[in-house]
Design a protein around this motif. Structure first.
Motif, PDB file in Angstrom:
ATOM      1  N   ILE A 134      50.574  24.855  15.090  1.00  0.00           N
ATOM      2  CA  ILE A 134      50.279  23.426  14.998  1.00  0.00           C
ATOM      3  C   ILE A 134      48.967  23.194  14.259  1.00  0.00           C
ATOM      4  CG2 ILE A 134      49.709  21.384  16.365  1.00  0.00           C
ATOM      5  CD1 ILE A 134      51.792  22.255  18.382  1.00  0.00           C
ATOM      6  N   LEU A 135      47.994  24.058  14.466  1.00  0.00           N
ATOM      7  CA  LEU A 135      46.748  23.956  13.714  1.00  0.00           C
ATOM      8  C   LEU A 135      47.013  24.117  12.216  1.00  0.00           C
ATOM      9  CD1 LEU A 135      44.376  26.032  16.027  1.00  0.00           C
ATOM     10  CD2 LEU A 135      44.294  23.568  15.645  1.00  0.00           C
ATOM     11  N   ASP A 136      47.855  25.077  11.863  1.00  0.00           N
ATOM     12  CA  ASP A 136      48.188  25.274  10.450  1.00  0.00           C
ATOM     13  C   ASP A 136      48.907  24.060   9.877  1.00  0.00           C
ATOM     14  OD1 ASP A 136      47.046  27.781  10.423  1.00  0.00           O
ATOM     15  OD2 ASP A 136      48.934  28.860  10.708  1.00  0.00           O
ATOM     16  N   LEU A 137      49.784  23.467  10.680  1.00  0.00           N
ATOM     17  CA  LEU A 137      50.514  22.271  10.241  1.00  0.00           C
ATOM     18  C   LEU A 137      49.537  21.177   9.809  1.00  0.00           C
ATOM     19  CD1 LEU A 137      53.426  20.613  12.268  1.00  0.00           C
ATOM     20  CD2 LEU A 137      51.628  19.243  11.229  1.00  0.00           C
ATOM     21  N   MET A 259      53.991  14.441  13.419  1.00  0.00           N
ATOM     22  CA  MET A 259      54.381  15.791  13.003  1.00  0.00           C
ATOM     23  C   MET A 259      55.816  15.857  12.508  1.00  0.00           C
ATOM     24  SD  MET A 259      52.412  18.330  15.668  1.00  0.00           S
ATOM     25  CE  MET A 259      51.932  17.264  17.007  1.00  0.00           C
ATOM     26  N   GLY A 260      56.751  15.249  13.225  1.00  0.00           N
ATOM     27  CA  GLY A 260      58.130  15.204  12.755  1.00  0.00           C
ATOM     28  C   GLY A 260      58.854  16.532  12.858  1.00  0.00           C
ATOM     29  N   LEU A 261      59.888  16.694  12.032  1.00  0.00           N
ATOM     30  CA  LEU A 261      60.742  17.884  12.092  1.00  0.00           C
ATOM     31  C   LEU A 261      60.137  19.006  11.264  1.00  0.00           C
ATOM     32  CD1 LEU A 261      64.273  16.233  11.671  1.00  0.00           C
ATOM     33  CD2 LEU A 261      62.876  16.494  13.730  1.00  0.00           C
ATOM     34  N   HIS A 262      59.047  19.550  11.726  1.00  0.00           N
ATOM     35  CA  HIS A 262      58.325  20.559  10.963  1.00  0.00           C
ATOM     36  C   HIS A 262      58.715  21.959  11.411  1.00  0.00           C
ATOM     37  CE1 HIS A 262      55.074  22.698   8.994  1.00  0.00           C
ATOM     38  NE2 HIS A 262      54.749  21.580   8.351  1.00  0.00           N
ATOM     39  N   PRO A 263      58.924  22.888  10.471  1.00  0.00           N
ATOM     40  CA  PRO A 263      59.287  24.259  10.848  1.00  0.00           C
ATOM     41  C   PRO A 263      58.290  24.930  11.787  1.00  0.00           C
ATOM     42  CG  PRO A 263      59.663  23.907   8.506  1.00  0.00           C
ATOM     43  CD  PRO A 263      58.969  22.679   9.011  1.00  0.00           C
ATOM     44  N   GLN A 264      57.014  24.567  11.680  1.00  0.00           N
ATOM     45  CA  GLN A 264      56.028  25.165  12.585  1.00  0.00           C
ATOM     46  C   GLN A 264      56.328  24.791  14.038  1.00  0.00           C
ATOM     47  OE1 GLN A 264      54.278  27.462  11.478  1.00  0.00           O
ATOM     48  NE2 GLN A 264      52.667  26.906  10.035  1.00  0.00           N
TER      49      GLN A 264
END
Length: 343
Positions: A134-137, A259-264
């Motif tokens: 999540i930090l990387d996102l 954030m949404g539909l994020h792979p992370q």
């Protein structure tokens, strides 16, 4: 600029490659439990998240449900699992922090489902929490804001204040995690400073966050709403950001999307699911006000905070949601008097 620059589509920031997920030890159905929203788009976001997570691995069903405000309910999700013949169910809260909903309201709903279906064994997992993914996102999204198409005036980070916006909770432990995450995001980022605020329940509120941010006389304020999906509160944040931009046009305001539909997020969800299957779920409860009250013998909730989540909890909590006209934390003095009391 006369209105806030609101980057409204989180998919614009997502990498195109799907995450590589570790294999599941078991083919146990998964209940994905969202908070619920009166906003149709917010509700659909959770359903879309479940669909996307299911598409990554069809070895077991992924069943979305909601704690409140909309359907299907948690009991509806359990009924579907039972109808399909399952007696072993993983349940994951699609929640960012461990506040009251995570600790009590979801577990109460699972207790009720257990009473109705005593043959079913539930394995309750962890919230998202603070994770490297999540930090990387968010760091990736902040990096996008440095690009010319999002920063046409080439405003440097040293002249920018990061305004970190949490949902707000009646649990100091959860609010503290918001402040911790904001600090971690700021460390080494190059931004002038970070201000932490909330959109509801606790203090300081978003309007106060903007006031504090302007004290640094920044050329730019970047609003980071720490939300998974859109909904009433996300849209309120965007509206307040636009209002602030209009009132103070000399300072550029940029509002990031949820954030949404994020792979992370899918990667974190997979790790949480594996934890439930391996029985390695762990929560840090040292500073939880509910645990402290139980230890002091002042609580009737009987919560031992072992957090194995395989047994009944018996908390007996109602929801007691905070509405603007009935906000018990509106006055700071009242807030500080009440915050460490167990509801």
């Amino acid at each position: 600029m006369t209105i806030a620059h609101i980057l409204s589509d989180p998919r614009l920031f997502d990498p195109s490659e799907p995450p590589i997920l570790a294999p599941l030890p078991q083919r146990r159905p998964l209940l994905l439990i969202g908070h619920g929203s009166r906003d149709d788009q917010g509700r659909q976001n959770l359903l879309d998240f479940a669909t996307a997570y299911q598409a990554l691995d069809n070895s077991r069903p992924v069943i979305p449900c909601f704690l409140e405000l909309t359907e299907p309910t948690i009991q509806d999700g359990v009924d579907r699992c039972v109808a399909e013949g399952y007696e072993d169910i993983s349940a994951l809260p699609v929640l960012l922090f461990a506040a009251r909903h995570n600790k009590f309201d979801v577990t109460n709903a699972l207790d009720s489902a257990r009473d109705r279906n005593p043959q079913v064994r539930f394995h309750y997992g962890r919230h998202f929490g603070i994770t490297p993914e999540i930090l990387d996102l968010w760091r990736d999204r902040l990096a996008h804001l440095d690009q010319p198409q999002h920063n046409p005036h080439a405003i440097e980070r040293q002249h920018t204040v990061l305004l970190f916006v949490g949902r707000g909770a009646s649990d100091p432990d959860a609010n503290g995690d918001v402040a911790k995450l904001a600090r971690i995001m700021w460390e080494g980022s190059g931004y002038s400073t970070v201000e932490t605020c909330f959109i509801g329940i606790t203090h300081p509120r978003l309007e106060e966050g903007f006031r504090r941010a302007r004290l640094y006389h920044p050329k730019r304020i970047v609003v980071l709403p720490y939300f998974l999906f859109t909904g009433v509160l996300m849209k309120k944040i965007q509206a307040i950001a636009a209002q602030e931009q209009s009132q103070y046009p000399e300072t550029e305001v940029v509002c990031l999307p949820e954030m949404g539909l994020h792979p992370q997020l899918m990667a974190v969800m997979r790790r949480r699911e594996i934890e439930t299957q391996q029985g390695t779920v762990a929560m840090n409860c040292e500073m939880c006000k509910f645990r402290l009250a139980a230890v002091a013998g002042t609580s009737d909730h009987g919560h031992d905070h072992g957090h194995s989540h395989g047994h009944g909890h018996g908390h007996g909590h109602g929801h007691g949601h905070d509405h603007p006209a009935e906000d018990p934390y509106r006055e700071p003095a009242q807030y500080h008097e009440r915050i460490w009391q167990v509801p």
